[in-house]
Design a protein around this motif. Structure first.
Motif, short mmCIF file in Angstrom:
data_model
loop_
_atom_site.label_atom_id
_atom_site.label_comp_id
_atom_site.label_asym_id
_atom_site.label_seq_id
_atom_site.Cartn_x
_atom_site.Cartn_y
_atom_site.Cartn_z
N SER A 1 0.82 -1.21 0.00
CA SER A 1 0.00 0.00 0.00
C SER A 1 0.86 1.26 0.00
N ASP A 2 1.91 1.26 0.80
CA ASP A 2 2.81 2.42 0.84
C ASP A 2 3.51 2.61 -0.50
N ASP A 3 3.96 1.51 -1.10
CA ASP A 3 4.62 1.60 -2.42
C ASP A 3 3.66 2.11 -3.49
N ALA A 4 2.41 1.63 -3.46
CA ALA A 4 1.42 2.06 -4.46
C ALA A 4 1.10 3.54 -4.30
N ARG A 5 1.01 4.01 -3.06
CA ARG A 5 0.76 5.45 -2.84
C ARG A 5 1.94 6.28 -3.32
N HIS A 6 3.14 5.79 -3.04
CA HIS A 6 4.34 6.52 -3.49
C HIS A 6 4.38 6.57 -5.02
N ALA A 7 4.07 5.48 -5.67
CA ALA A 7 4.06 5.45 -7.14
C ALA A 7 2.99 6.38 -7.70
N ALA A 8 1.83 6.44 -7.05
CA ALA A 8 0.76 7.34 -7.51
C ALA A 8 1.19 8.80 -7.36
N ARG A 9 1.84 9.12 -6.24
CA ARG A 9 2.33 10.50 -6.05
C ARG A 9 3.38 10.85 -7.09
N ALA A 10 4.29 9.93 -7.37
CA ALA A 10 5.33 10.19 -8.37
C ALA A 10 4.71 10.38 -9.76
N ALA A 11 3.72 9.56 -10.08
CA ALA A 11 3.06 9.70 -11.40
C ALA A 11 2.32 11.01 -11.51
N SER A 12 1.66 11.44 -10.44
CA SER A 12 0.92 12.70 -10.52
C SER A 12 1.86 13.90 -10.59
N SER A 13 2.98 13.86 -9.89
CA SER A 13 3.93 14.98 -9.98
C SER A 13 4.61 14.98 -11.36
N ALA A 14 4.86 13.83 -11.93
CA ALA A 14 5.42 13.78 -13.29
C ALA A 14 4.42 14.32 -14.30
N ALA A 15 3.14 14.01 -14.12
CA ALA A 15 2.11 14.55 -15.02
C ALA A 15 2.01 16.07 -14.88
N ALA A 16 2.15 16.58 -13.66
CA ALA A 16 2.10 18.03 -13.47
C ALA A 16 3.30 18.70 -14.14
N ARG A 17 4.48 18.10 -14.04
CA ARG A 17 5.65 18.66 -14.72
C ARG A 17 5.48 18.60 -16.23
N ARG A 18 4.90 17.52 -16.71
CA ARG A 18 4.69 17.36 -18.14
C ARG A 18 3.72 18.43 -18.67
N VAL A 19 2.70 18.79 -17.89
CA VAL A 19 1.77 19.82 -18.31
C VAL A 19 2.49 21.16 -18.42
N GLY A 20 3.39 21.44 -17.49
CA GLY A 20 4.15 22.68 -17.55
C GLY A 20 5.01 22.76 -18.80
N VAL A 21 5.62 21.67 -19.16
CA VAL A 21 6.46 21.65 -20.35
C VAL A 21 5.60 21.76 -21.61
N GLN A 22 4.46 21.10 -21.62
CA GLN A 22 3.59 21.15 -22.78
C GLN A 22 2.96 22.52 -22.96
N ALA A 23 2.81 23.27 -21.90
CA ALA A 23 2.24 24.62 -22.00
C ALA A 23 3.24 25.61 -22.58
N VAL A 24 4.52 25.32 -22.48
CA VAL A 24 5.54 26.24 -22.98
C VAL A 24 5.58 26.27 -24.50
N ALA A 25 5.35 25.17 -25.15
CA ALA A 25 5.44 25.11 -26.62
C ALA A 25 4.46 26.05 -27.31
#
Length: 193
Positions: free
Chosen positions: A140-164
């Motif tokens: 459960s702890d690993d799955a929550r950590h993976a979900a947090r990492a995926a959501s922060s990566a998606a947030a960073r990806r949105v920032g990069v995609q907005a720059v173009a």
């Protein structure tokens, strides 16, 4: 429909016999690419399973620590979670109730991406006799950590995609309003006596 449209467009662009060959190749390539794509309903189901997994593991831990057997913990979790994860856990519970080996019942879930860690964890716990509650807590702890990492990566990806798009809008304006007047001014001084 889309692959046929691509094939027809390739035929009309090239034309003649070479166009027919290019159209057929375009149709085949587009069809293969479209078939490899994951359907939206499958992606939504996979995302829901991944989102529900930490909660399901925590519920099973609570039931196991309260004294329930593993099949009882799974049944309570199935009722609480529902959805695609509940369906898969209900299948495992049914297999365990019918007398299937726990490691083989859990390994049936190993082919599905988000459930592979649960399948491996429960199979290892069944084979080794490790306390299932502790193993599920770590999962459960690993799955929550993976979900947090995926959501922060998606947030960073949105920032990069907005720059173009912003760059595509501001770069021409900068060139026309900043660089062209300076070059025109310098060219006027150099070329005119």
């Amino acid at each position: 429909m889309l692959s046929a449209t691509i094939g027809l467009m390739a035929f009309f662009v090239v034309g003649g016999v070479p166009g027919a060959v290019v159209g057929v190749i375009g149709f085949a390539v587009a069809l293969m690419v479209l078939k490899r794509r994951e359907p939206p309903w499958s992606r939504r189901e996979r995302d829901r399973v991944a989102a529900d997994l930490p909660l399901a593991a925590d519920l099973m831990v609570a039931c196991l620590r309260a004294g329930q057997p593993i099949t009882g913990a799974i049944d309570v979790t199935v009722e609480a979670v529902g959805g695609p994860l509940g369906d898969r856990l209900a299948w495992v519970s049914g297999q365990l109730r019918l007398g299937a080996a726990p490691e083989s019942a859990w390994q049936a879930l190993a082919a599905e991406g988000p459930l592979a860690p649960l399948a491996r964890t429960m199979s290892r716990a069944a084979l080794s006799g490790a306390p299932v509650a502790d193993v599920l807590t770590r999962l459960s702890d690993d799955a929550r950590h993976a979900a947090r990492a995926a959501s922060s990566a998606a947030a960073r990806r949105v920032g990069v995609q907005a720059v173009a798009p912003l760059g595509l809008c501001f770069l021409p304006a900068f060139v026309f309003l900043g660089i062209v007047p300076v070059v025109a001014g310098l060219a006027g001084d150099v070329l005119l006596p």
